[in-house]
Structures are given as structure tokens and as C-alpha cells.
Design a protein around this motif. Structure first.
Motif, PDB file in Angstrom:
ATOM      1  N   THR A   1     -20.956  -5.084  16.225  1.00 38.08           N
ATOM      2  CA  THR A   1     -21.624  -4.196  15.267  1.00 38.08           C
ATOM      3  C   THR A   1     -22.963  -4.766  14.812  1.00 38.08           C
ATOM      4  OG1 THR A   1     -20.271  -5.199  13.516  1.00 38.08           O
ATOM      5  CG2 THR A   1     -19.545  -3.088  14.391  1.00 38.08           C
ATOM      6  N   LEU A   2     -23.017  -6.079  14.584  1.00 36.73           N
ATOM      7  CA  LEU A   2     -24.277  -6.702  14.204  1.00 36.73           C
ATOM      8  C   LEU A   2     -25.298  -6.588  15.325  1.00 36.73           C
ATOM      9  CD1 LEU A   2     -26.181  -8.417  12.526  1.00 36.73           C
ATOM     10  CD2 LEU A   2     -24.908 -10.455  13.232  1.00 36.73           C
ATOM     11  N   LEU A   3     -24.867  -6.865  16.547  1.00 37.00           N
ATOM     12  CA  LEU A   3     -25.769  -6.759  17.694  1.00 37.00           C
ATOM     13  C   LEU A   3     -26.216  -5.313  17.898  1.00 37.00           C
ATOM     14  CD1 LEU A   3     -23.736  -9.106  20.054  1.00 37.00           C
ATOM     15  CD2 LEU A   3     -25.981  -9.614  19.071  1.00 37.00           C
ATOM     16  N   PHE A   4     -25.309  -4.368  17.667  1.00 37.38           N
ATOM     17  CA  PHE A   4     -25.624  -2.951  17.804  1.00 37.38           C
ATOM     18  C   PHE A   4     -26.705  -2.521  16.814  1.00 37.38           C
ATOM     19  CE2 PHE A   4     -24.521   1.276  15.956  1.00 37.38           C
ATOM     20  CZ  PHE A   4     -24.971   2.073  16.997  1.00 37.38           C
ATOM     21  N   LEU A   5     -26.553  -2.923  15.575  1.00 36.84           N
ATOM     22  CA  LEU A   5     -27.529  -2.525  14.555  1.00 36.84           C
ATOM     23  C   LEU A   5     -28.897  -3.137  14.810  1.00 36.84           C
ATOM     24  CD1 LEU A   5     -25.286  -2.779  11.364  1.00 36.84           C
ATOM     25  CD2 LEU A   5     -26.109  -0.682  12.454  1.00 36.84           C
TER      26      LEU A   5
ATOM     27  N   GLY B   1     -28.907   0.717  20.850  1.00 35.31           N
ATOM     28  CA  GLY B   1     -28.682   0.277  19.486  1.00 35.31           C
ATOM     29  C   GLY B   1     -29.405   1.134  18.464  1.00 35.31           C
ATOM     30  N   ILE B   2     -29.425   0.643  17.224  1.00 35.46           N
ATOM     31  CA  ILE B   2     -30.083   1.360  16.129  1.00 35.46           C
ATOM     32  C   ILE B   2     -31.523   0.887  15.947  1.00 35.46           C
ATOM     33  CG2 ILE B   2     -30.016   1.820  13.647  1.00 35.46           C
ATOM     34  CD1 ILE B   2     -27.909   3.292  15.220  1.00 35.46           C
ATOM     35  N   GLY B   3     -31.804  -0.363  16.306  1.00 32.63           N
ATOM     36  CA  GLY B   3     -33.174  -0.854  16.253  1.00 32.63           C
ATOM     37  C   GLY B   3     -33.616  -1.350  14.886  1.00 32.63           C
ATOM     38  N   LEU B   4     -32.682  -1.815  14.054  1.00 27.62           N
ATOM     39  CA  LEU B   4     -33.070  -2.350  12.747  1.00 27.62           C
ATOM     40  C   LEU B   4     -33.690  -3.726  12.908  1.00 27.62           C
ATOM     41  CD1 LEU B   4     -29.901  -1.528  10.586  1.00 27.62           C
ATOM     42  CD2 LEU B   4     -31.949  -0.138  10.878  1.00 27.62           C
ATOM     43  N   ASP B   5     -34.748  -3.996  12.137  1.00 28.86           N
ATOM     44  CA  ASP B   5     -35.253  -5.367  12.100  1.00 28.86           C
ATOM     45  C   ASP B   5     -34.440  -6.153  11.074  1.00 28.86           C
ATOM     46  OD1 ASP B   5     -36.278  -4.816   9.521  1.00 28.86           O
ATOM     47  OD2 ASP B   5     -38.238  -4.242  10.331  1.00 28.86           O
ATOM     48  N   ASN B   6     -34.708  -7.459  10.986  1.00 23.99           N
ATOM     49  CA  ASN B   6     -33.911  -8.303  10.091  1.00 23.99           C
ATOM     50  C   ASN B   6     -34.005  -7.856   8.636  1.00 23.99           C
ATOM     51  OD1 ASN B   6     -32.803 -10.042  12.006  1.00 23.99           O
ATOM     52  ND2 ASN B   6     -34.559 -11.429  11.959  1.00 23.99           N
TER      53      ASN B   6
ATOM     54  N   LEU C   1     -14.728   4.764  13.075  1.00 24.73           N
ATOM     55  CA  LEU C   1     -15.219   5.906  13.850  1.00 24.73           C
ATOM     56  C   LEU C   1     -16.691   6.182  13.581  1.00 24.73           C
ATOM     57  CD1 LEU C   1     -12.174   8.301  13.375  1.00 24.73           C
ATOM     58  CD2 LEU C   1     -12.905   7.272  15.539  1.00 24.73           C
ATOM     59  N   LEU C   2     -17.192   5.722  12.454  1.00 28.81           N
ATOM     60  CA  LEU C   2     -18.602   5.927  12.130  1.00 28.81           C
ATOM     61  C   LEU C   2     -19.520   5.224  13.122  1.00 28.81           C
ATOM     62  CD1 LEU C   2     -18.431   5.574   8.239  1.00 28.81           C
ATOM     63  CD2 LEU C   2     -18.835   7.665   9.548  1.00 28.81           C
ATOM     64  N   TYR C   3     -19.041   4.127  13.713  1.00 29.06           N
ATOM     65  CA  TYR C   3     -19.858   3.447  14.712  1.00 29.06           C
ATOM     66  C   TYR C   3     -19.933   4.256  16.007  1.00 29.06           C
ATOM     67  CZ  TYR C   3     -20.360  -0.660  11.815  1.00 29.06           C
ATOM     68  OH  TYR C   3     -20.702  -1.514  10.795  1.00 29.06           O
ATOM     69  N   VAL C   4     -18.889   5.015  16.294  1.00 28.47           N
ATOM     70  CA  VAL C   4     -18.962   5.928  17.440  1.00 28.47           C
ATOM     71  C   VAL C   4     -20.059   6.956  17.185  1.00 28.47           C
ATOM     72  CG1 VAL C   4     -17.705   7.613  18.824  1.00 28.47           C
ATOM     73  CG2 VAL C   4     -16.505   5.597  17.917  1.00 28.47           C
ATOM     74  N   TYR C   5     -20.058   7.528  15.990  1.00 23.31           N
ATOM     75  CA  TYR C   5     -21.087   8.500  15.619  1.00 23.31           C
ATOM     76  C   TYR C   5     -22.488   7.894  15.712  1.00 23.31           C
ATOM     77  CZ  TYR C   5     -24.220  10.903  12.382  1.00 23.31           C
ATOM     78  OH  TYR C   5     -25.308  11.503  11.808  1.00 23.31           O
ATOM     79  N   LEU C   6     -22.660   6.701  15.149  1.00 15.89           N
ATOM     80  CA  LEU C   6     -23.988   6.078  15.152  1.00 15.89           C
ATOM     81  C   LEU C   6     -24.466   5.784  16.574  1.00 15.89           C
ATOM     82  CD1 LEU C   6     -23.670   3.551  12.180  1.00 15.89           C
ATOM     83  CD2 LEU C   6     -25.037   5.640  12.230  1.00 15.89           C
ATOM     84  N   SER C   7     -23.543   5.383  17.440  1.00  9.85           N
ATOM     85  CA  SER C   7     -23.947   5.050  18.813  1.00  9.85           C
ATOM     86  C   SER C   7     -24.314   6.288  19.618  1.00  9.85           C
ATOM     87  CB  SER C   7     -22.819   4.290  19.517  1.00  9.85           C
ATOM     88  OG  SER C   7     -21.688   5.116  19.708  1.00  9.85           O
ATOM     89  N   ILE C   8     -23.729   7.431  19.258  1.00  8.04           N
ATOM     90  CA  ILE C   8     -24.053   8.672  19.964  1.00  8.04           C
ATOM     91  C   ILE C   8     -25.354   9.272  19.447  1.00  8.04           C
ATOM     92  CG2 ILE C   8     -23.306  11.055  20.380  1.00  8.04           C
ATOM     93  CD1 ILE C   8     -20.410  10.036  20.286  1.00  8.04           C
TER      94      ILE C   8
ATOM     95  N   CYS D   1     -23.235   5.166   6.261  1.00  8.29           N
ATOM     96  CA  CYS D   1     -22.134   4.781   7.153  1.00  8.29           C
ATOM     97  C   CYS D   1     -21.694   3.348   6.878  1.00  8.29           C
ATOM     98  CB  CYS D   1     -22.571   4.934   8.613  1.00  8.29           C
ATOM     99  SG  CYS D   1     -22.821   6.640   9.155  1.00  8.29           S
ATOM    100  N   ILE D   2     -22.652   2.459   6.675  1.00  8.69           N
ATOM    101  CA  ILE D   2     -22.318   1.066   6.373  1.00  8.69           C
ATOM    102  C   ILE D   2     -21.550   0.977   5.063  1.00  8.69           C
ATOM    103  CG2 ILE D   2     -23.313  -1.163   5.700  1.00  8.69           C
ATOM    104  CD1 ILE D   2     -25.552  -0.632   7.729  1.00  8.69           C
TER     105      ILE D   2
END
Length: 431
Positions: free
Chosen positions: A259-263, A271-276, A323-330, A342-343
Motif C-alpha cells: 500500500t505504501l509503494l502503491f501510494l 500507482g497514485i503518484g503521491l510525493d513524500n 476494498l478501497l485499495y481496489v477502488y483506488l487502483s482502478i 479512503c485512507i
């Protein structure tokens, strides 16, 4: 204030479990962000950080030593001082050509110190508080523990991002962050001297100062404690206990690193593309508020309604928000408010649901050798978390984020089924 709120215990419970959660999060989670920023693959990052969790899995091996030598209060203070030194060394060596080895050795040493701190802190908790107070504070201590986790993955990652945006390169930014971490642990070490009550009689410890003279007693205590753990339960009880420990958080075990790597991963990579800075802000603000609410409500709920009545809704709250991570990844939403919501939901569910797990372990550890037994149980919990995390990154690389999250959600079902089984068993016993 009502005496049932135990006002004198709040400061040390909060600081003690903040001091327990913070190093665990640094080794197992903050290192994920550091290694990802250095360009490692998801598989390598998850495998390395997963293996670094092994000391928590084996800490029961030296828990009798902690029980038999000096006070748990002293062990806690010594471990925090050691962690301050280790992270200072990490900060100073990040810019060298051997940083990979330095980070690995420092993280492994910190893991050993942190695991030893866990043993002493949990034992101190059970000695300093009566059973009612333990039940009341279980949600508070879980909240404080997760505050340490969120401080590492939220505030400290956010601070690293701020350093980067101020003009420092990645290496220097992380060096500054680890310098702050070292100062934090030194402050905890100093604070414990004043906050932690002395609950073990000093006159009973003078006989324990000569380690060599007590090795036979330590070995005997260790063997007796482990044998007692198994002999005081039937085969059916052991089977249920082990199945519960290994399945209740199975889905989270696979999600914890990815999840951390995904965000943080780029949109192009799924991924989501968040910076630090963005990641730290979302986890360090919304996540912490939600987690705090979930942990406190969970502890109060069990204290008022019992574990049997709370465990099923808590298991659902722990697992369904995955399940929210499924939504975010789609969808891969660009809106930070959507990602933050979601977080927050996921963190509230975790804080609420994990409370049941901790209370169950505390119940199982009651009786003679309770410190060793609880350390053994939390070690089993760590094994249940470590093995899936080691393979999670490689699995994600093979199938992508969306498929990975879908399959991880399927793996939450056994844990939810165990909560139903727990209710059925306790009703059969007339509990």
C-alpha cells in the motif's frame, strides 16, 4: 474525574507505546519509503523490509532474560537510548558509499533493540495496571502504538518531502530526518526516567545482577514457561489460538508494504503518484485522527460490551475497508480529498478492529509467565505478518496493483470467519 479513567496512567501508557510503535514503523515501513526513493524494485523493498521483521518473530527466545534480569523499566530506558544511537549512526552513514550495508545493519540492530523493548514494555504494562485498567487502556495503547507508526510514515515522510522541496537532495533530506529520529528517542529515554512508575521492588533484584549465577534459573524459567504455554491448553484450544493468530490479519499482512509503494508509485506504473509531502500529510493528519478515534472507541466498546459482542463487527471493520485499495487502483483519482477519505476510513477500521486482536492475546497470556506467554503470542503474530510481506512485492510485480489488491481482499475472509468461530466457541463454553 472518575477514577475509572485512570488519569495518572495516561502519560506513561501513551509515551511507552509510542516508543514501541515508532521503531517498529521505522524499520518495517519508513525503510520502505527510503529504499523506494533510492530506486529499488517493489519486490526487493518488500523482501528486505519483510526479513527485517524477523527479530520480532523470535523475541520470545530471549524474553526470559528480560524477565529474570533487572527491571522492565530499566530495560525500556536502555533500549530507547540504544535506538537513539543506532539512528544517529544511520544518519551519518547515508551519504557514504556503503550506505546499503550501513542501513541494513542499523535496521537489523534497531529491530533487535525494538523487539527487546516490546518484551519489557508489554510486561511492564501487565505489572503496572490491574485487569480492569488493562482492558480500558488497550485501545489507548493501540492508538499510541499506531501514532508511532503514523509519525514514521506520516509526519517524518512529510518532513522528508519538505526538506526535498527546500532544495536538499534525497540523501541529505533523509539524513536530516534520521537525525530528528535520533533526538526523538533520546527525548523518550529522558522522559521515561520521570514518567514510568517503579512497579518492581529493587530489593528483589539484587540477586539477579550476576548474569552468570542466574543462567540456570533463566534456562529453567524459559523451559517451564514454554512448556506451560502448551500444556495448559487442549489440542482444540491450541488449534483455534494458532489459527486465529495467523488468519485474523492475513489480508493486512499482504497489504502492509504494497500500500505504501502503491501510494508513492507513479500513475504510469499503476500507482497514485503521491510525493513524500502529500503522503505524509494524508497519513499524518487524516489517518492519525481516524486511527485515534477507532482505537479509543474500540477499547471503550470492549470494556463495556465484552470481546465476544464486539469481535465480529471489529473483524469486519478491520478487513472490509481494504476494498478501497481496489477502488483506488482502478480509478487512480487525482483528487487528494478522495485519496485522503479512503485512507481515513481504512485507518479508522484498523484502529477499531485491531483492538479485538490485542484483547484476545492478552486474555490468552493470563496466568503464570504472562510476560513470556504474551511475548510468544506477539512473536507468532509477527511471523504471521512477516512471511506474507516477504513475497508480497514480487507477487504485486507479477500481477499488477489491481489484481493484487483483489486477491489480498479474498485473504481477509479467513480472519472474519475466525471472529464468528470465536463467538460460537465462547457461547458453547457459556462465557
Amino acid at each position: 474525574m472518575n477514577k475509572n479513567y485512570y488519569p495518572n496512567h495516561w502519560p506513561w501508557v501513551l509515551s511507552a507505546y509510542l516508543g514501541e510503535g515508532l521503531p517498529y514503523a521505522i524499520v518495517n515501513t519508513l525503510m520502505v519509503a527510503l529504499l523506494a526513493d533510492m530506486g529499488m524494485s517493489n519486490g526487493s523493498v518488500a523482501a528486505i523490509t519483510g526479513m527485517l521483521s524477523i527479530p520480532w518473530s523470535l523475541k520470545f527466545l530471549w524474553s526470559p532474560l528480560v524477565d529474570s534480569i533487572s527491571t522492565k523499566r530499566r530495560w525500556m530506558m536502555l533500549m530507547e537510548a540504544g535506538l537513539a544511537l543506532v539512528f544517529l549512526v544511520t544518519s551519518l552513514t547515508l551519504s557514504t558509499s556503503i550506505w546499503q550495508y550501513a542501513v541494513t545493519i542499523s535496521a537489523a540492530t534497531a529491530a533487535m533493540l525494538s523487539a527487546t523493548y516490546d518484551i519489557s514494555c508489554d510486561g511492564y504494562y501487565m505489572k503496572a495496571l490491574n485487569e480492569d485498567a488493562q482492558s480500558f487502556f488497550v485501545g489507548i495503547r493501540n492508538m499510541a502504538y499506531r501514532m508511532g507508526w503514523l509519525l514514521a510514515t506520516g509526519v517524518l515522510v512529510w518532513l522528508t518531502g519538505r526538506f526535498e522541496k527546500s532544495g536538499y537532495d534525497v540523501t541529505v533530506s533523509w539524513q536530516l530526518t534520521f537525525g530528528i529520529i535520533a533526538v526523538t528517542f533520546m527525548a523518550l529515554f529522558a522522559g521515561y526516567h520521570f514518567m514510568l512508575p517503579k512497579v518492581e521492588k529493587e530489593e528483589n533484584l539484587r540477586e539477579k545482577r550476576d548474569i552468570m549465577d542466574n543462567m540456570k534459573a533463566i534456562r529453567t524459567s524459559y523451559v517451564e514457561s514454554i512448556v506451560t504455554f502448551f500444556t495448559r491448553r487442549s489440542v482444540k484450544e491450541l488449534f483455534f489460538l494458532l489459527l486465529f493468530v495467523f488468519t485474523y490479519r492475513l489480508g493486512e499482512a499482504f497489504l502492509s508494504k504494497v500500500t505504501l509503494l502503491f501510494l508513492k508509485d507513479s500513475v504510469e506504473n499503476g500507482g497514485i503518484g503521491l510525493d513524500n509531502e502529500q503522503y505524509g500529510f494524508l497519513y499524518g493528519t487524516l489517518g492519525m485522527i481516524a486511527l485515534t478515534a477507532g482505537g479509543i472507541i474500540g477499547g471503550i466498546s470492549i470494556a463495556h460490551y465484552s470481546l465476544r459482542r464486539c469481535i465480529i463487527p471489529m473483524a469486519l471493520a478491520l478487513n472490509i475497508p481494504d476494498l478501497l485499495y481496489v477502488y483506488l487502483s482502478i480509478v487512480q483519482p487525482e483528487s487528494l480529498s478522495v485519496v485522503g477519505t479512503c485512507i481515513a476510513i481504512e485507518q479508522f477500521g484498523y484502529g477499531f478492529g485491531f483492538t479485538a486482536y490485542t484483547v484476545y492475546l492478552l486474555q490468552c497470556a493470563k496466568g503464570e509467565y504472562e510476560t513470556v506467554h504474551y511475548a510468544f503470542l506477539t512473536a507468532l503474530m509477527a511471523i504471521g505478518m512477516a512471511l506474507p510481506t516477504i513475497i508480497s512485492g514480487y507477487w504485486q510485480q507479477d500481477i499488477g496493483y489491481t489484481q493484487f489488491f483483489i486477491r489480498a481482499c479474498w485473504l481477509t475472509i479467513p480472519g472474519m470467519m475466525m471472529s464468528v468461530w470465536y463467538v460460537w466457541r465462547t457461547r458453547q463454553k457459556g462465557a
